[in-house]
Enzyme design. Structure first.
Site, PDB file in Angstrom:
ATOM      1  N   SER A 132      12.885  40.760 -16.027  1.00  0.00           N
ATOM      2  CA  SER A 132      12.529  41.975 -15.285  1.00  0.00           C
ATOM      3  C   SER A 132      13.383  43.125 -15.804  1.00  0.00           C
ATOM      4  O   SER A 132      14.491  42.899 -16.314  1.00  0.00           O
ATOM      5  CB  SER A 132      12.813  41.785 -13.797  1.00  0.00           C
ATOM      6  OG  SER A 132      12.717  43.017 -13.108  1.00  0.00           O
ATOM      7  N   TYR A 145      18.754  40.364  -6.665  1.00  0.00           N
ATOM      8  CA  TYR A 145      17.718  40.197  -7.687  1.00  0.00           C
ATOM      9  C   TYR A 145      18.243  40.632  -9.051  1.00  0.00           C
ATOM     10  O   TYR A 145      17.979  39.983 -10.066  1.00  0.00           O
ATOM     11  CB  TYR A 145      16.493  41.010  -7.268  1.00  0.00           C
ATOM     12  CG  TYR A 145      15.291  40.826  -8.150  1.00  0.00           C
ATOM     13  CD1 TYR A 145      14.708  39.581  -8.323  1.00  0.00           C
ATOM     14  CD2 TYR A 145      14.710  41.922  -8.802  1.00  0.00           C
ATOM     15  CE1 TYR A 145      13.586  39.422  -9.132  1.00  0.00           C
ATOM     16  CE2 TYR A 145      13.590  41.770  -9.599  1.00  0.00           C
ATOM     17  CZ  TYR A 145      13.032  40.528  -9.770  1.00  0.00           C
ATOM     18  OH  TYR A 145      11.928  40.363 -10.563  1.00  0.00           O
TER      19      TYR A 145
HETATM   20  C1  8X3 Z   1      10.453  43.785 -10.604  1.00  0.00           C
HETATM   21  C2  8X3 Z   1      10.573  45.045 -11.345  1.00  0.00           C
HETATM   22  O1  8X3 Z   1      10.718  47.580 -11.202  1.00  0.00           O
HETATM   23  O2  8X3 Z   1       9.606  46.412  -9.360  1.00  0.00           O
HETATM   24  O3  8X3 Z   1      10.714  42.675 -11.434  1.00  0.00           O
HETATM   25  O4  8X3 Z   1      12.026  46.259  -9.590  1.00  0.00           O
HETATM   26  S1  8X3 Z   1      10.733  46.398 -10.308  1.00  0.00           S
END
Ligand code: 8X3
Length: 236
Positions: A132, A145
């Protein structure tokens, strides 16, 4: 393209990016093994694309071992299972959410990669980790996260170092904002809050990431795409 019915395993394949990867790979000639917890959804998708559905929780050590023992050959592993829970400041951090994020994103990727490594090496295979932008750029409320996806990024880079002289390629694809159930999970079912994340924006769709995975997997064996950052045009 000559895939000769090579076998791809996609985790978290019951929806969103995982489902899109499974569909794109199947359309490109791969035999896809779809793994996730929600068997009913998996079976429906598998039937549509001529793949195989296997119920699997990547946080379960023994289930992953059993899955790999029964799988046999594997040419491609897409470690997609994961996600975010909560958007709390560190001072309010929910330890259960952090544990789940680490266990699913980091240890889930580790369990699958370790278990399938012999088959992948045998096949001159490829591992694609779905990371991500959160694994590159921290943001307020994102710590749990962010930490997990930074962990996935570190693991991807170490795996690449450890296997660069072995018959295995390693890629990490890092999406930005993709319009999926991601935010519904993050906000624990709060549909209104989840909707606001995407409203009026140029969101990526799961299929955009599926197409990137398909392309990376279609390249000849001497080409390794190490990392790929894919953003919606209006997100920086
Ligand atoms: C999620 C990416 O930009 O929505 O993995 O945080 S974001």
């Amino acid at each position: 393209m000559e895939n000769n019915q090579k076998i791809a395993v996609v985790t978290g394949a019951s929806a969103g990016i995982g489902e899109a990867c499974a569909r794109a790979l199947a359309a490109d000639g791969w035999t896809v093994v779809l793994a996730a917890r929600r068997l009913e959804r998996l079976e429906k998708i598998a039937a549509e694309i001529g793949g195989r559905a296997v119920q699997l929780d990547v946080t379960d050590d023994q289930a992953v071992e059993k899955f790999s023992a029964e799988l046999g050959a594997c040419d491609l592993l897409v470690n997609n299972a994961g996600g975010a829970r909560g958007l709390d400041a560190i001072e309010d951090a929910n330890l259960e959410d952090w544990r789940w994020m680490y266990d699913t994103n980091v240890l889930g990727t580790l369990r699958m990669t370790k278990a399938l490594m012999p088959a992948l090496l045998e096949a001159n295979g490829l591992v694609i980790n779905i990371g991500s932008v959160a694994g590159r750029v921290p943001y307020v409320g994102g710590a749990g996260y962010n930490a997990a996806k930074h962990g996935v990024a570190a693991m991807s880079r170490v795996l690449r170092l450890e296997t660069h002289d072995k018959p295995l390629r390693v890629c990490e694809i890092d999406p930005g904002r993709v319009e999926t159930d991601f935010s519904l999970l993050r906000f624990k079912g709060d549909e209104e809050r989840a909707r606001q994340v995407y409203e009026g924006k140029l969101n990526l769709q799961a299929e955009d990431i599926g197409e990137a995975v398909r392309w990376v997997a279609s390249l000849p064996a001497h080409v390794n795409i190490d990392t790929m950052l894919i953003m919606p045009a209006d997100q920086v």
